[in-house]
Design an enzyme around this catalytic site. Structure first.
Site, mmCIF file in Angstrom:
data_model
loop_
_atom_site.group_PDB
_atom_site.id
_atom_site.type_symbol
_atom_site.label_atom_id
_atom_site.label_comp_id
_atom_site.label_asym_id
_atom_site.label_seq_id
_atom_site.Cartn_x
_atom_site.Cartn_y
_atom_site.Cartn_z
ATOM 1 N N GLU A 56 0.837 -1.209 0.000
ATOM 2 C CA GLU A 56 0.000 0.000 0.000
ATOM 3 C C GLU A 56 0.870 1.257 0.000
ATOM 4 O O GLU A 56 0.541 2.259 -0.649
ATOM 5 C CB GLU A 56 -0.904 0.040 1.244
ATOM 6 C CG GLU A 56 -1.875 -1.127 1.393
ATOM 7 C CD GLU A 56 -1.268 -2.307 2.165
ATOM 8 O OE1 GLU A 56 -0.067 -2.591 1.975
ATOM 9 O OE2 GLU A 56 -2.004 -2.929 2.933
ATOM 10 N N SER A 164 12.787 -43.915 -7.772
ATOM 11 C CA SER A 164 13.521 -42.666 -7.535
ATOM 12 C C SER A 164 15.008 -42.825 -7.835
ATOM 13 O O SER A 164 15.766 -41.868 -7.784
ATOM 14 C CB SER A 164 13.340 -42.207 -6.092
ATOM 15 O OG SER A 164 13.912 -43.133 -5.213
ATOM 16 N N ALA A 165 15.443 -44.030 -8.114
ATOM 17 C CA ALA A 165 16.831 -44.289 -8.494
ATOM 18 C C ALA A 165 16.862 -45.674 -9.155
ATOM 19 O O ALA A 165 15.909 -46.452 -9.026
ATOM 20 C CB ALA A 165 17.752 -44.275 -7.270
ATOM 21 N N ALA A 166 17.977 -45.964 -9.843
ATOM 22 C CA ALA A 166 18.121 -47.296 -10.458
ATOM 23 C C ALA A 166 18.566 -48.291 -9.388
ATOM 24 O O ALA A 166 18.918 -47.906 -8.268
ATOM 25 C CB ALA A 166 19.134 -47.229 -11.599
ATOM 26 N N SER A 171 21.018 -42.066 -9.810
ATOM 27 C CA SER A 171 19.736 -41.361 -9.965
ATOM 28 C C SER A 171 19.897 -40.048 -10.733
ATOM 29 O O SER A 171 18.930 -39.355 -10.953
ATOM 30 C CB SER A 171 19.139 -41.068 -8.591
ATOM 31 O OG SER A 171 19.988 -40.223 -7.858
ATOM 32 N N ARG A 187 11.914 -23.811 -5.630
ATOM 33 C CA ARG A 187 12.720 -23.511 -4.430
ATOM 34 C C ARG A 187 12.737 -22.018 -4.125
ATOM 35 O O ARG A 187 12.748 -21.613 -2.964
ATOM 36 C CB ARG A 187 14.172 -23.935 -4.652
ATOM 37 C CG ARG A 187 14.490 -25.324 -4.265
ATOM 38 C CD ARG A 187 15.974 -25.576 -4.412
ATOM 39 N NE ARG A 187 16.238 -27.000 -4.470
ATOM 40 C CZ ARG A 187 17.324 -27.547 -5.000
ATOM 41 N NH1 ARG A 187 18.263 -26.784 -5.526
ATOM 42 N NH2 ARG A 187 17.475 -28.845 -4.993
ATOM 43 N N ASP A 203 23.527 -38.320 -2.149
ATOM 44 C CA ASP A 203 23.632 -37.422 -3.310
ATOM 45 C C ASP A 203 24.483 -36.179 -3.074
ATOM 46 O O ASP A 203 24.829 -35.485 -4.027
ATOM 47 C CB ASP A 203 22.226 -36.939 -3.729
ATOM 48 C CG ASP A 203 21.330 -38.079 -4.168
ATOM 49 O OD1 ASP A 203 21.869 -39.163 -4.439
ATOM 50 O OD2 ASP A 203 20.110 -37.873 -4.235
ATOM 51 N N LEU A 207 21.266 -27.841 -2.703
ATOM 52 C CA LEU A 207 19.959 -27.338 -2.250
ATOM 53 C C LEU A 207 19.835 -25.821 -2.312
ATOM 54 O O LEU A 207 19.026 -25.238 -1.589
ATOM 55 C CB LEU A 207 19.644 -27.829 -0.820
ATOM 56 C CG LEU A 207 19.605 -29.338 -0.629
ATOM 57 C CD1 LEU A 207 19.338 -29.681 0.841
ATOM 58 C CD2 LEU A 207 18.539 -29.984 -1.502
ATOM 59 N N ARG A 210 19.422 -22.046 -8.065
ATOM 60 C CA ARG A 210 20.334 -21.691 -9.155
ATOM 61 C C ARG A 210 19.548 -21.759 -10.465
ATOM 62 O O ARG A 210 18.417 -22.232 -10.490
ATOM 63 C CB ARG A 210 21.507 -22.686 -9.237
ATOM 64 C CG ARG A 210 22.240 -22.879 -7.927
ATOM 65 C CD ARG A 210 23.387 -23.860 -8.045
ATOM 66 N NE ARG A 210 23.011 -25.191 -8.455
ATOM 67 C CZ ARG A 210 22.527 -26.132 -7.644
ATOM 68 N NH1 ARG A 210 22.346 -25.854 -6.364
ATOM 69 N NH2 ARG A 210 22.208 -27.331 -8.085
HETATM 70 N N1 LIG Z 1 13.900 -38.926 -6.646
HETATM 71 C C1 LIG Z 1 13.813 -38.028 -5.705
HETATM 72 O O1 LIG Z 1 13.002 -37.121 -5.764
HETATM 73 C C2 LIG Z 1 14.731 -38.121 -4.561
HETATM 74 C C3 LIG Z 1 14.826 -37.044 -3.667
HETATM 75 C C4 LIG Z 1 15.694 -37.175 -2.587
HETATM 76 C C5 LIG Z 1 16.404 -38.350 -2.432
HETATM 77 N N2 LIG Z 1 16.301 -39.359 -3.321
HETATM 78 C C6 LIG Z 1 17.042 -40.607 -3.158
HETATM 79 O O2 LIG Z 1 16.675 -41.152 -1.914
HETATM 80 C C7 LIG Z 1 17.755 -41.917 -1.398
HETATM 81 C C8 LIG Z 1 17.916 -41.595 0.089
HETATM 82 O O3 LIG Z 1 16.700 -41.874 0.703
HETATM 83 P P1 LIG Z 1 16.558 -42.231 2.223
HETATM 84 O O4 LIG Z 1 15.133 -42.615 2.401
HETATM 85 O O5 LIG Z 1 17.643 -43.153 2.609
HETATM 86 O O6 LIG Z 1 16.913 -40.843 2.880
HETATM 87 P P2 LIG Z 1 16.112 -39.595 3.463
HETATM 88 O O7 LIG Z 1 14.663 -39.834 3.453
HETATM 89 O O8 LIG Z 1 16.686 -38.398 2.826
HETATM 90 O O9 LIG Z 1 16.656 -39.620 4.949
HETATM 91 C C9 LIG Z 1 16.177 -40.600 5.821
HETATM 92 C C10 LIG Z 1 16.915 -40.438 7.107
HETATM 93 O O10 LIG Z 1 16.506 -39.247 7.768
HETATM 94 C C11 LIG Z 1 16.734 -39.405 9.133
HETATM 95 N N3 LIG Z 1 15.582 -39.005 9.920
HETATM 96 C C12 LIG Z 1 15.651 -38.264 11.061
HETATM 97 N N4 LIG Z 1 14.451 -38.091 11.575
HETATM 98 C C13 LIG Z 1 13.567 -38.751 10.777
HETATM 99 C C14 LIG Z 1 12.188 -38.957 10.845
HETATM 100 N N5 LIG Z 1 11.427 -38.438 11.821
HETATM 101 N N6 LIG Z 1 11.604 -39.718 9.900
HETATM 102 C C15 LIG Z 1 12.334 -40.250 8.892
HETATM 103 N N7 LIG Z 1 13.668 -40.076 8.779
HETATM 104 C C16 LIG Z 1 14.291 -39.345 9.715
HETATM 105 C C17 LIG Z 1 17.006 -40.895 9.376
HETATM 106 O O11 LIG Z 1 18.392 -41.061 9.556
HETATM 107 P P3 LIG Z 1 18.994 -40.906 11.047
HETATM 108 O O12 LIG Z 1 18.251 -41.891 11.878
HETATM 109 O O13 LIG Z 1 20.428 -41.159 10.923
HETATM 110 O O14 LIG Z 1 18.678 -39.517 11.458
HETATM 111 C C18 LIG Z 1 16.581 -41.529 8.083
HETATM 112 O O15 LIG Z 1 17.291 -42.705 7.778
HETATM 113 C C19 LIG Z 1 18.952 -41.569 -2.240
HETATM 114 O O16 LIG Z 1 19.216 -42.675 -3.083
HETATM 115 C C20 LIG Z 1 18.510 -40.397 -3.064
HETATM 116 O O17 LIG Z 1 19.107 -40.411 -4.345
HETATM 117 C C21 LIG Z 1 15.483 -39.268 -4.384
#
Ligand SMILES: NC(=O)c1ccc[n+]([C@@H]2O[C@H](COP(=O)([O-])OP(=O)(O)OC[C@H]3O[C@@H](n4cnc5c(N)ncnc54)[C@H](OP(=O)(O)O)[C@@H]3O)[C@@H](O)[C@H]2O)c1
Length: 353
Positions: A56, A164-166, A171, A187, A203, A207, A210
């Site tokens: 305003e 989400s990955a191979a 990925s 973002r 990965d 974040l 860009r």
């Molecule tokens: N295609 C896509 O859009 C995309 C996006 C992102 C990632 N990715 C892929 O996803 C893979 C990684 O996935 P991810 O499931 O292992 O990792 P994530 O979801 O990024 O992280 C999971 C980790 O977060 C921590 N965490 C802490 N508090 C949590 C809570 N309340 N609930 C859940 N998790 C919690 C835990 O580790 P701690 O217990 O150690 O804290 C858990 O193991 C990679 O291969 C990546 O390339 C794909």
């Protein structure tokens, strides 16, 4: 110049408001168009950043004397309090505006009351013009203010068969460059980007915002948040590169949930306390599952690539669903082709009980 209707002026004000998306928090986005007594546009403004002039005030400065007896068309009820800037209600009264047209009332208990102040000063106030359009343009801020924690958008990328990955973990990249640029634009509209530590370990993402399509630099980088119960984020992780603020949210600092992970409700409350109103949850599948299971996702944005993998991790893990009747139903609100990929935007339907 030809006169414009109040309805047209509100449409323009909503467009102006959108220019502030991503840079105004903890404040809302607001747009304002000032019409003189003959209905000609004599001022336009939007709120660009917290601490900067409100929409305003920008429009009044442009209009000068021509604001007298005119109409201010504004997307959100003018504020009524003195913060870093003075109350807009008083500024409108002092400028001699005769009528104020508002799309949406201000739910913020600190700033509300502008409409009452204007009416008390003899200004005609109309409420509700293009309200649903203005509401959706400001949905994150309005939702966050009404309930006290940020609006959460879960964004993911997957193949058409939901991977989400191979199988070998590779990925990069599932989706096209056009889709990835679109993510940077998304973002740029939020205050914080959240990932689980699993994604950082797999990965090592930056974040940051860009590659904006128009070549511009982001005015403000969102806060980077790593949900990391035990503090496993490597010291040399790219999220620690100093290009934007980063918060490694550990269970010790935030509090632990029932499964020992970071308490997601406490996490969102803490982010709200830091002025975050819109969050982009960028994964990974496990953290997204936990957010969805807790009913904490407000919007889903999926980028689907026309590719098939047949094996590899799913886009979503452990969302608290074991039987089809418990599936999280979504309402699709937009489908847009981005390069070769599809961007699907959907809202989780509220569950009973
Ligand atoms: N295609 C896509 O859009 C995309 C996006 C992102 C990632 N990715 C892929 O996803 C893979 C990684 O996935 P991810 O499931 O292992 O990792 P994530 O979801 O990024 O992280 C999971 C980790 O977060 C921590 N965490 C802490 N508090 C949590 C809570 N309340 N609930 C859940 N998790 C919690 C835990 O580790 P701690 O217990 O150690 O804290 C858990 O193991 C990679 O291969 C990546 O390339 C794909």
């Amino acid at each position: 110049m030809a006169s414009v209707s109040v309805d047209e002026a509100m449409r323009r004000a909503i467009e102006l408001a959108a220019r502030g998306l991503g840079t105004t928090s903890p404040n809302p986005v607001v747009g304002c168009v000032l019409l003189d007594a003959d209905g000609e546009v004599v001022g336009e403004g939007f709120h660009a950043y917290a601490g900067g002039p409100h929409a305003e005030i920008v429009a009044l400065a442009q209009a000068g004397q021509r604001a007298k007896d005119g109409t201010a068309v504004v997307t959100l009820e003018p504020c009524d309090h003195t913060g870093r800037t003075g109350p807009c209600s008083t500024a409108l009264v002092q400028a001699g505006v005769a009528r104020v047209v508002i799309a949406v009332p201000d739910p913020n208990p600190v700033a509300t009351g502008g409409a009452a102040t204007l009416r008390a000063a003899g200004v005609r106030v109309d409420l509700g013009v293009r309200a649903s359009e203005a509401e959706s343009g400001n949905v994150a801020w309005l939702t966050a203010m009404r309930r006290g924690w940020p609006f959460v958008i879960w964004k993911y990328a997957a193949t058409l068969d939901g991977r989400s990955a191979a199988a070998d973990g590779t990925s990069m990249w599932i989706t096209s460059e056009a889709a990835r640029m679109d993510v940077h634009a998304l973002r740029a509209t939020v205050d914080a980007v959240v990932v689980g530590v699993g994604t950082v370990l797999a990965d090592d993402p930056r974040l940051t915002v860009r590659n904006l399509r128009d070549g511009s630099l982001a005015i403000r980088q969102p806060l980077r948040v790593v949900v990391d119960s035990a503090g496993r984020t490597p010291v040399d992780a790219q999220v620690r590169d100093g290009a934007a603020r980063t918060w490694i949210a550990t269970a010790a600092e935030v509090g632990a949930g029932p499964d020992g992970g970071v308490d997601l409700f406490a996490l969102l409350a803490a982010l709200h306390g830091q002025g975050v109103r819109a969050v982009l949850l960028e994964g990974g599948p496990r953290l997204a599952g936990a957010f969805l299971a807790a009913g904490l996702v407000d919007r889903v944005v999926g980028y689907l690539a026309p590719r098939l993998l047949g094996a590899g991790p799913a886009a979503l893990v452990d969302a608290g669903v074991t039987t089809i009747t418990d599936a999280i139903d979504l309402e699709i609100i937009d489908v847009t082709q981005v390069g070769p990929d599809l961007r699907i935007t959907a809202l989780p339907r509220k569950r009973e009980g």
